[in-house]
Motif scaffolding. Structure first.
Motif, PDB file in Angstrom:
ATOM      1  N   TYR A  41      82.589  52.367  70.332  1.00  0.00           N
ATOM      2  CA  TYR A  41      81.813  51.683  71.373  1.00  0.00           C
ATOM      3  C   TYR A  41      82.740  51.150  72.474  1.00  0.00           C
ATOM      4  N   ASN A 103      75.338  59.604  71.540  1.00  0.00           N
ATOM      5  CA  ASN A 103      73.885  59.564  71.368  1.00  0.00           C
ATOM      6  C   ASN A 103      73.493  59.139  69.957  1.00  0.00           C
ATOM      7  N   ASP A 106      74.041  55.408  69.876  1.00  0.00           N
ATOM      8  CA  ASP A 106      72.998  54.729  70.646  1.00  0.00           C
ATOM      9  C   ASP A 106      71.682  54.692  69.883  1.00  0.00           C
ATOM     10  N   SER A 107      71.370  55.762  69.179  1.00  0.00           N
ATOM     11  CA  SER A 107      70.139  55.821  68.393  1.00  0.00           C
ATOM     12  C   SER A 107      70.149  54.772  67.279  1.00  0.00           C
ATOM     13  N   SER A 109      72.037  52.079  67.220  1.00  0.00           N
ATOM     14  CA  SER A 109      72.071  50.778  67.886  1.00  0.00           C
ATOM     15  C   SER A 109      70.678  50.355  68.360  1.00  0.00           C
ATOM     16  N   ASP A 110      69.912  51.305  68.906  1.00  0.00           N
ATOM     17  CA  ASP A 110      68.547  50.998  69.344  1.00  0.00           C
ATOM     18  C   ASP A 110      67.686  50.568  68.164  1.00  0.00           C
ATOM     19  N   GLU A 111      67.830  51.263  67.062  1.00  0.00           N
ATOM     20  CA  GLU A 111      67.053  50.893  65.869  1.00  0.00           C
ATOM     21  C   GLU A 111      67.451  49.504  65.376  1.00  0.00           C
ATOM     22  N   GLY A 113      68.590  47.090  67.250  1.00  0.00           N
ATOM     23  CA  GLY A 113      67.998  46.151  68.208  1.00  0.00           C
ATOM     24  C   GLY A 113      66.529  45.906  67.925  1.00  0.00           C
ATOM     25  N   ASN A 114      65.804  46.950  67.563  1.00  0.00           N
ATOM     26  CA  ASN A 114      64.385  46.788  67.222  1.00  0.00           C
ATOM     27  C   ASN A 114      64.206  45.905  65.998  1.00  0.00           C
ATOM     28  N   TYR A 117      65.112  42.100  66.960  1.00  0.00           N
ATOM     29  CA  TYR A 117      64.217  41.376  67.865  1.00  0.00           C
ATOM     30  C   TYR A 117      62.737  41.559  67.565  1.00  0.00           C
ATOM     31  N   GLN A 122      60.454  38.563  75.289  1.00  0.00           N
ATOM     32  CA  GLN A 122      61.604  38.823  76.167  1.00  0.00           C
ATOM     33  C   GLN A 122      62.323  37.517  76.482  1.00  0.00           C
TER      34      GLN A 122
END
Length: 145
Positions: A41, A103, A106-107, A109-111, A113-114, A117, A122
């Motif tokens: 990263y 990628n 990032d995938s 990391s996005d999971e 983050g979901n 949060y 927001q």
């Protein structure tokens, strides 16, 4: 006043590490593990940096990095080159293989983050992250003493 912040942060880190590894496995990403992902990263943000920069930005101790970097180099994720302007420094660079893994990272990391949060508005996310930034500033200030 008794607080539990340190304990809670430690618990978050332990759970985060465990879940990150599970998501990597679920997505069949075996080219890197969680700590190696942190190194990648940093390099995806700025390629060609010294080990000290990797340590500072990833939060990993230089002593821990030595073995990890050797393994990553052996696995074709990073390369090392001597700094032209300061021969005492070794700079770390991503390989094409590592660039192609962004990628996947990032995938995952996005999971993450979901998961982090879920149920947050927001506004709550912004407030929470501002508190985390304050904690990081306090810790960095203290570590420089």
């Amino acid at each position: 006043m008794k607080t539990n912040g340190g304990f809670l942060i430690t618990k978050v880190k332990q759970l985060n590490d465990r879940i990150f590894e599970k998501i990597l496995a679920k997505k069949n990403v075996d080219a890197f593990n969680g700590p190696q992902g942190r190194i990648l990263y940093v390099l995806w943000q700025e390629d060609g940096v010294p080990i000290k920069t990797i340590s500072e930005k990833s939060g990993l101790a230089i002593t821990s990095l030595t073995t990890m970097l050797e393994r990553m180099e052996k696995n074709g994720l990073i390369g090392r080159r001597q700094d032209e302007s300061d021969k005492r420094k070794t700079l770390l660079f991503l390989t094409d293989r590592a660039r192609n893994l962004k990628n996947d990272y990032d995938s995952v990391s996005d999971e993450m983050g979901n998961i982090f949060y879920e149920g947050f508005s927001q506004k709550e996310i912004r407030e929470f992250e501002s508190y985390l930034e304050k904690i990081i500033m306090n810790l960095e200030k203290w570590s420089e003493k």
